[in-house]
Design an enzyme around this catalytic site. Structure first.
Site, PDB file in Angstrom:
ATOM      1  N   PHE A 147       0.867  -1.189   0.000  1.00  0.00           N
ATOM      2  CA  PHE A 147       0.000   0.000   0.000  1.00  0.00           C
ATOM      3  C   PHE A 147       0.896   1.228   0.000  1.00  0.00           C
ATOM      4  O   PHE A 147       1.674   1.428   0.922  1.00  0.00           O
ATOM      5  CB  PHE A 147      -0.911   0.034   1.228  1.00  0.00           C
ATOM      6  CG  PHE A 147      -1.813   1.254   1.231  1.00  0.00           C
ATOM      7  CD1 PHE A 147      -3.063   1.218   0.621  1.00  0.00           C
ATOM      8  CD2 PHE A 147      -1.397   2.450   1.802  1.00  0.00           C
ATOM      9  CE1 PHE A 147      -3.887   2.353   0.587  1.00  0.00           C
ATOM     10  CE2 PHE A 147      -2.215   3.582   1.773  1.00  0.00           C
ATOM     11  CZ  PHE A 147      -3.453   3.531   1.165  1.00  0.00           C
ATOM     12  N   ASP A 232       9.234   2.850   1.917  1.00  0.00           N
ATOM     13  CA  ASP A 232       8.061   3.609   2.348  1.00  0.00           C
ATOM     14  C   ASP A 232       7.889   3.352   3.843  1.00  0.00           C
ATOM     15  O   ASP A 232       7.387   2.306   4.248  1.00  0.00           O
ATOM     16  CB  ASP A 232       6.835   3.145   1.539  1.00  0.00           C
ATOM     17  CG  ASP A 232       5.535   3.803   2.000  1.00  0.00           C
ATOM     18  OD1 ASP A 232       5.529   4.436   3.081  1.00  0.00           O
ATOM     19  OD2 ASP A 232       4.526   3.673   1.280  1.00  0.00           O
ATOM     20  N   LYS A 261       2.805   9.967   8.150  1.00  0.00           N
ATOM     21  CA  LYS A 261       1.790   9.889   9.212  1.00  0.00           C
ATOM     22  C   LYS A 261       2.127  10.637  10.523  1.00  0.00           C
ATOM     23  O   LYS A 261       1.498  11.635  10.809  1.00  0.00           O
ATOM     24  CB  LYS A 261       1.414   8.437   9.448  1.00  0.00           C
ATOM     25  CG  LYS A 261       0.535   7.916   8.284  1.00  0.00           C
ATOM     26  CD  LYS A 261      -0.012   6.540   8.534  1.00  0.00           C
ATOM     27  CE  LYS A 261      -1.111   6.182   7.555  1.00  0.00           C
ATOM     28  NZ  LYS A 261      -0.648   5.500   6.329  1.00  0.00           N
TER      29      LYS A 261
HETATM   30  C1  PLP Z   1      -0.974   5.678   4.923  1.00  0.00           C
HETATM   31  C2  PLP Z   1       0.092   5.229   4.014  1.00  0.00           C
HETATM   32  C3  PLP Z   1       0.366   5.902   2.814  1.00  0.00           C
HETATM   33  C4  PLP Z   1      -0.488   7.040   2.310  1.00  0.00           C
HETATM   34  O1  PLP Z   1      -0.436   8.147   3.162  1.00  0.00           O
HETATM   35  P1  PLP Z   1      -1.534   9.317   2.976  1.00  0.00           P
HETATM   36  O2  PLP Z   1      -1.023  10.392   3.911  1.00  0.00           O
HETATM   37  O3  PLP Z   1      -2.856   8.758   3.382  1.00  0.00           O
HETATM   38  O4  PLP Z   1      -1.493   9.728   1.564  1.00  0.00           O
HETATM   39  C5  PLP Z   1       1.428   5.469   2.039  1.00  0.00           C
HETATM   40  N1  PLP Z   1       2.182   4.437   2.426  1.00  0.00           N
HETATM   41  C6  PLP Z   1       1.951   3.759   3.572  1.00  0.00           C
HETATM   42  C7  PLP Z   1       2.845   2.620   3.949  1.00  0.00           C
HETATM   43  C8  PLP Z   1       0.894   4.121   4.389  1.00  0.00           C
HETATM   44  O5  PLP Z   1       0.643   3.427   5.509  1.00  0.00           O
END
Ligand code: PLP
Length: 403
Positions: A147, A232, A261
């Protein structure tokens, strides 16, 4: 809303969806919180919920943190919330220096969310890869279960059919690969791959810790082929695993890392951390963000990064995380309603026999906030300040909700 609009084909809401002032993309729990303090949220009647979701891994310092509130008050006093990136700003520079000092990176770019950070990371990787490998070196590879966000390129790198299907076609040149070194070696063999993006701990797809040997192999493959390795760490970074960055426990470094986040204590902020070589491939005008890295949000994030770097806090997340894993294993054995438990630090996935959303609903009724991560997986993301007592209270409610 006119009757004509409502009678247009497709304008009738399907069962369970109501037209309201907000676009109906979220299923929300039946509550409005009016106050937060530490690990708890309260509604207008004063009823408390124990928050082991942290606003989806955002509120690492819990709610109503005095330090964050103090920095916000101070930052407001100078009257600078936003000045644009046409001018220098000291808090933005200080935050970048703090992130560089604590990581593999030489330079940082600030944006406003996780998806935006990943989209930017893809641009950085392509810009650099073209320079080192020629015009055709543009491909992006993500992993099964990944994701990375909900914008077009990040959605193309996200392995969730339901999120993708209604919005095809997505950004081209993005491939989802199996979490298997042999398959990846084949996929990365041709000269057209610019970047591989991975979450060291896959969050949304059920809290899956990538095997350190797999990550080492991937590091070797990407290094040999001059492919940018992107971590990520939007969800697993900034202390959540008990290490400031999840990969720091695994002795492997990326070329680019994305954060978001928890970075600015609940204010929107994302960051792309990169090596000097990739930073230098980017030129003035190549990328930008109106809001990115403004003085206000940066001042708050600097405070958060300093707090989350505290070795005492990180030690407690590691130790309590080991304890929490043991408690979850025991809970699984007692209830017989849990198939698997996975996690580290303060990020845990619990595979249950029931629909995860049903269990989350029962937990909510009992006064506990948790998330799902897939159809049959619960996800616990406690604030990093949660004590063993807090976790114990949560575990008791969780057990009742699972039973
Ligand atoms: C939440 C998340 C995203 C996306 O972040 P947003 O601020 O909602 O765009 C991308 N990568 C990972 C691993 C996430 O948990």
């Amino acid at each position: 809303m006119s009757a004509a609009t409502l009678s247009m084909p497709g304008a009738t809401p399907p069962p369970g969806v109501e037209l309201g002032p907000l676009v109906p993309v979220y299923r929300r729990a039946p509550v409005e919180f009016v106050r937060g303090r530490g690990v708890e949220l309260f509604d207008a009647d004063g009823r408390a919920w124990l928050d082991l979701s942290s606003g989806i891994a955002v509120n690492a310092l819990g709610h109503g943190d005095a330090g964050v509130a103090g920095v916000i008050r101070n930052a407001l006093e100078c009257g600078l919330i936003h000045i644009s990136n046409l001018y220098h700003n000291a808090p933005g520079r200080a935050l970048a220096e703090a992130l560089v000092a604590r990581s593999f990176a030489s330079s940082v770019f600030f944006c406003n969310s996780g998806a935006e950070a990943n989209e930017g990371a893809f641009k950085f990787a392509r810009r650099w890869a073209r320079e080192v490998g020629g015009e055709g070196k543009t491909g992006i590879v993500a992993l099964r279960g990944a994701f990375h966000g909900r914008l077009f390129a990040t959605l193309a790198a996200t392995d969730r059919a339901a999120y993708r299907a209604p919005f095809l076609p997505l950004t081209e040149g993005v491939t989802i690969a199996e979490r298997d070194l042999g398959a990846l070696a084949e996929l990365l063999a041709p000269d057209h791959i610019a970047a591989v993006i991975v979450e060291p701990v896959q969050g949304e797809s059920g809290v899956r810790l990538l095997d350190p040997a797999f990550l080492h192999g991937l590091r070797k493959l990407t290094g040999e082929r001059r492919i940018a390795l992107i971590f990520d760490e939007v969800q697993c970074g900034l202390g959540r695993t008990g290490h400031l960055f999840a990969h720091q426990a695994l002795d492997v470094e990326p070329d680019i890392m994305t954060l978001a986040k928890p970075l600015a204590g609940g204010l929107p902020m994302g960051a792309i951390l990169t090596t000097g070589e990739i930073a230098l491939a980017m030129r003035p005008g190549d990328h930008g963000s109106t809001f990115g890295g403004g003085p206000f949000v940066s001042a708050v994030a600097l405070h958060v990064v300093e707090r989350l770097s505290d070795p005492v806090l990180l030690d407690s997340v590691r130790a309590n995380g080991i304890w929490l894993g043991e408690q979850l294993d025991q809970l699984a054995a007692r209830t017989g309603r849990v198939r698997a438990v996975r996690g580290k630090g303060y990020i845990w996935g619990v595979d249950v026999m029931d629909q995860a959303a049903l269990v989350v609903g029962r937990a909510f009724d009992l006064g506990l906030l948790i998330c799902t991560a897939g159809e049959h997986t619960l996800r616990l993301l406690p604030p990093l300040i949660a004590t063993r007592d807090d976790l114990s209270r949560g575990l008791a409610m969780l057990e009742e909700a699972i039973h």
